[in-house]
Design a protein around this motif. Structure first.
Motif, PDB file in Angstrom:
ATOM      1  N   ARG A   7      10.275  42.397  51.658  1.00  0.00           N
ATOM      2  CA  ARG A   7      10.528  43.432  52.667  1.00  0.00           C
ATOM      3  C   ARG A   7       9.469  43.375  53.762  1.00  0.00           C
ATOM      4  O   ARG A   7       9.776  43.516  54.953  1.00  0.00           O
ATOM      5  N   GLN A  35       8.783  39.533  44.520  1.00  0.00           N
ATOM      6  CA  GLN A  35       9.033  40.977  44.528  1.00  0.00           C
ATOM      7  C   GLN A  35       9.723  41.387  45.823  1.00  0.00           C
ATOM      8  O   GLN A  35       9.426  40.857  46.897  1.00  0.00           O
ATOM      9  N   ARG A  36      10.636  42.355  45.718  1.00  0.00           N
ATOM     10  CA  ARG A  36      11.340  42.862  46.902  1.00  0.00           C
ATOM     11  C   ARG A  36      10.367  43.435  47.918  1.00  0.00           C
ATOM     12  O   ARG A  36      10.558  43.286  49.120  1.00  0.00           O
ATOM     13  N   SER A  65      15.279  38.101  46.391  1.00  0.00           N
ATOM     14  CA  SER A  65      14.203  38.359  45.435  1.00  0.00           C
ATOM     15  C   SER A  65      14.447  37.593  44.136  1.00  0.00           C
ATOM     16  O   SER A  65      13.534  36.964  43.584  1.00  0.00           O
ATOM     17  N   PHE A  66      15.668  37.639  43.652  1.00  0.00           N
ATOM     18  CA  PHE A  66      16.026  36.929  42.424  1.00  0.00           C
ATOM     19  C   PHE A  66      15.893  35.420  42.601  1.00  0.00           C
ATOM     20  O   PHE A  66      15.282  34.737  41.772  1.00  0.00           O
ATOM     21  N   SER A  97      21.513  39.522  50.432  1.00  0.00           N
ATOM     22  CA  SER A  97      20.752  40.773  50.331  1.00  0.00           C
ATOM     23  C   SER A  97      19.307  40.474  49.931  1.00  0.00           C
ATOM     24  O   SER A  97      18.993  39.397  49.416  1.00  0.00           O
ATOM     25  N   LEU A  98      18.456  41.462  50.146  1.00  0.00           N
ATOM     26  CA  LEU A  98      17.059  41.330  49.743  1.00  0.00           C
ATOM     27  C   LEU A  98      16.963  41.180  48.227  1.00  0.00           C
ATOM     28  O   LEU A  98      16.120  40.437  47.730  1.00  0.00           O
ATOM     29  N   ASN A  99      17.826  41.873  47.491  1.00  0.00           N
ATOM     30  CA  ASN A  99      17.833  41.747  46.023  1.00  0.00           C
ATOM     31  C   ASN A  99      18.190  40.325  45.594  1.00  0.00           C
ATOM     32  O   ASN A  99      17.562  39.771  44.691  1.00  0.00           O
ATOM     33  N   GLN A 100      19.189  39.741  46.233  1.00  0.00           N
ATOM     34  CA  GLN A 100      19.574  38.361  45.904  1.00  0.00           C
ATOM     35  C   GLN A 100      18.433  37.400  46.231  1.00  0.00           C
ATOM     36  O   GLN A 100      18.117  36.499  45.447  1.00  0.00           O
TER      37      GLN A 100
END
Length: 93
Positions: free
Chosen positions: A51, A46-47, A40-41, A35-38
């Motif tokens: 993005r 930053q997401r 990003s971490f 995922s984009l969140n993963q």
């Protein structure tokens, strides 16, 4: 004696004529089920910035970001970005 032709191409009037750069981040994320969140971490980015890369909405590539993405996603730069020549760009539109 005929004049020798210059082997270098002249630039088109606008940058639209250069071709296009396609970033394959969306495809790689889907393929690797990340995922984009993963991302990003893992990349410490930053997401919003990711993005923009995912959606091909950036104007300038950042070498540090590309290195981070390749490292975290365990891919090559050629997997991540692709140059599409102007002839092919016009047929895709």
């Amino acid at each position: 004696m005929p004049k020798k032709e210059n082997p270098l191409r002249q630039l088109p009037v606008s940058s639209d004529g250069y071709g296009d750069i396609k970033i394959h981040l969306a495809e790689i994320l889907e393929e690797k089920n990340i995922s984009l969140n993963q991302l990003s971490f893992r990349t410490e980015m930053q997401r919003t910035q990711l993005r923009n890369y995912r959606d091909n909405k950036i104007q300038r590539l950042d070498i540090d970001i590309l290195k981070r993405l390749c490292y975290v996603l365990e891919c090559n730069l050629t997997d991540l970005i692709e140059y599409i020549p102007p002839e092919e760009t016009q047929t895709l539109q």
